[in-house]
Design an enzyme around this catalytic site. Structure first.
Site, PDB file in Angstrom:
ATOM      1  N   ARG A   1       1.052  -1.303  -0.086  1.00  0.00           N
ATOM      2  CA  ARG A   1       0.040   0.028  -0.035  1.00  0.00           C
ATOM      3  C   ARG A   1       0.807   1.219  -0.024  1.00  0.00           C
ATOM      4  O   ARG A   1       0.574   2.255   0.748  1.00  0.00           O
ATOM      5  CB  ARG A   1      -1.071   0.128   1.186  1.00  0.00           C
ATOM      6  CG  ARG A   1      -1.871  -1.043   1.418  1.00  0.00           C
ATOM      7  CD  ARG A   1      -2.864  -1.300   0.035  1.00  0.00           C
ATOM      8  NE  ARG A   1      -3.462  -2.733   0.240  1.00  0.00           N
ATOM      9  CZ  ARG A   1      -3.170  -3.723  -0.413  1.00  0.00           C
ATOM     10  NH1 ARG A   1      -1.934  -3.759  -0.873  1.00  0.00           N
ATOM     11  NH2 ARG A   1      -3.849  -4.830  -0.153  1.00  0.00           N
TER      12      ARG A   1
ATOM     13  N   CYS B   1     -11.044  -0.210   3.485  1.00  0.00           N
ATOM     14  CA  CYS B   1     -10.500  -0.601   4.890  1.00  0.00           C
ATOM     15  C   CYS B   1      -9.694   0.535   5.488  1.00  0.00           C
ATOM     16  O   CYS B   1      -9.094   1.550   4.796  1.00  0.00           O
ATOM     17  CB  CYS B   1      -9.302  -1.720   4.426  1.00  0.00           C
ATOM     18  SG  CYS B   1      -9.766  -3.425   3.952  1.00  0.00           S
TER      19      CYS B   1
END
EC number: 1.3.1.98
Length: 290
Positions: A172, A219
């Site tokens: 990420r 998320c």
């Protein structure tokens, strides 16, 4: 051109709108939005403090809005060229340029039809290509950098092209600075059958079935040290916890959903509650504006 929209000197479309309508969470106050169609318009748009807005996922915008202008990519930055470049081989296809403003879900549908593999792990990410590259979006089945061959990035100093190997990317994370804009990419794809690509995409999609279908940024937190953030939040007894019209999803504890009319303040309150109750350092996946 709408009554509320004007044109800049280079032809960029400029309007003032609530950012809530451009985000998957559906919260956020007003900002001046510049929709640019080419590099000349983008250069002008970058001439004052700015932020770049893609698909609006993984993003919580402040209720009071933003003082900076917000840039959205359109025109040549929203086109897709999947033709084979000269670097392609019998097994690997190196595409032409794919714009940073191209919606990722639509791109994946095309790859499935053509039997082109390497990005199946990004199925279900509601992003545009540029934003997905900037944060190296993905799932446990794969991520954006798996299928990258080259990037074009607009910086305050100009436009540069580089290889993914020039960036220390990871989970990420891409190391692309916040004020740099991924305008286009070339993809490195493996030739397969549509059935093979479809099976991989279906596998990744199946793993998402427990995720909420309501408005959400995605998320909330990265998994700390390989431990599921959702499991930690669930064990803290926070599933279903509400502040105002924001709620920690009963389906998956690492998702905050908008029940209708939630504010950014509601979401921030839930994020603070999670960190307090879990008792471990948790790193946000969300971008917070400002």
């Amino acid at each position: 051109m709408s009554a509320l929209e004007t044109r800049s000197s280079s032809g960029a479309a400029v309007s003032r709108q609530a950012l809530a309508r451009f985000t998957t969470l559906g919260v956020g106050g007003e900002a001046e939005i510049w929709t640019v169609a080419d590099h000349a318009q983008l250069r002008e748009a970058m001439g004052a403090p700015y932020r770049i807005l893609g698909g609006g996922s993984n993003l919580v915008v402040a209720d009071q809005g933003l003082g900076e202008r917000v840039i959205r990519l359109g025109g040549e930055f929203a086109t897709t060229d999947l033709s084979a470049g000269p670097e392609s081989t019998a097994d690997t296809l190196i595409t032409g340029w794919v714009g940073g403003g191209v919606p990722l879900p639509g791109l994946l549908r095309k790859l499935r039809q053509l039997g082109l593999s390497n990005l199946e792990g990004t199925v279900g990410v509601p992003a545009q290509v540029g934003g997905a590259v900037w944060m190296n979006a993905g799932t446990r089945f794969g991520e954006m950098f798996d299928g990258l061959y080259a990037l074009e990035i607009a910086t305050p100093e100009g436009v540069r092209q580089l290889s993914p190997d020039e960036l220390p990317w990871g989970y990420r994370h891409s190391a692309i600075p916040r004020n740099h804009i991924v305008t286009r990419v070339r993809l490195k794809l493996v030739r397969r059958t549509p059935e093979e690509v479809g099976a991989k995409m279906d596998q990744a999609d199946l793993a998402r079935k427990g995720q909420p279908k309501m408005r959400t940024p995605g998320c909330a937190f990265k998994n700390p040290g390989g431990v599921s953030a959702g499991k930690l939040i669930d064990e803290a007894g926070l599933k279903g916890q509400r502040v105002g019209q924001a709620m920690i999803s009963p389906e998956h504890a690492n998702f905050i959903v908008n029940l209708g009319g939630a504010s950014a303040a509601d979401v921030h309150a839930l994020l603070s509650l999670i960190r307090e109750r879990v008792g471990l350092p948790l790193e946000l996946e969300y971008e917070l504006w400002p």
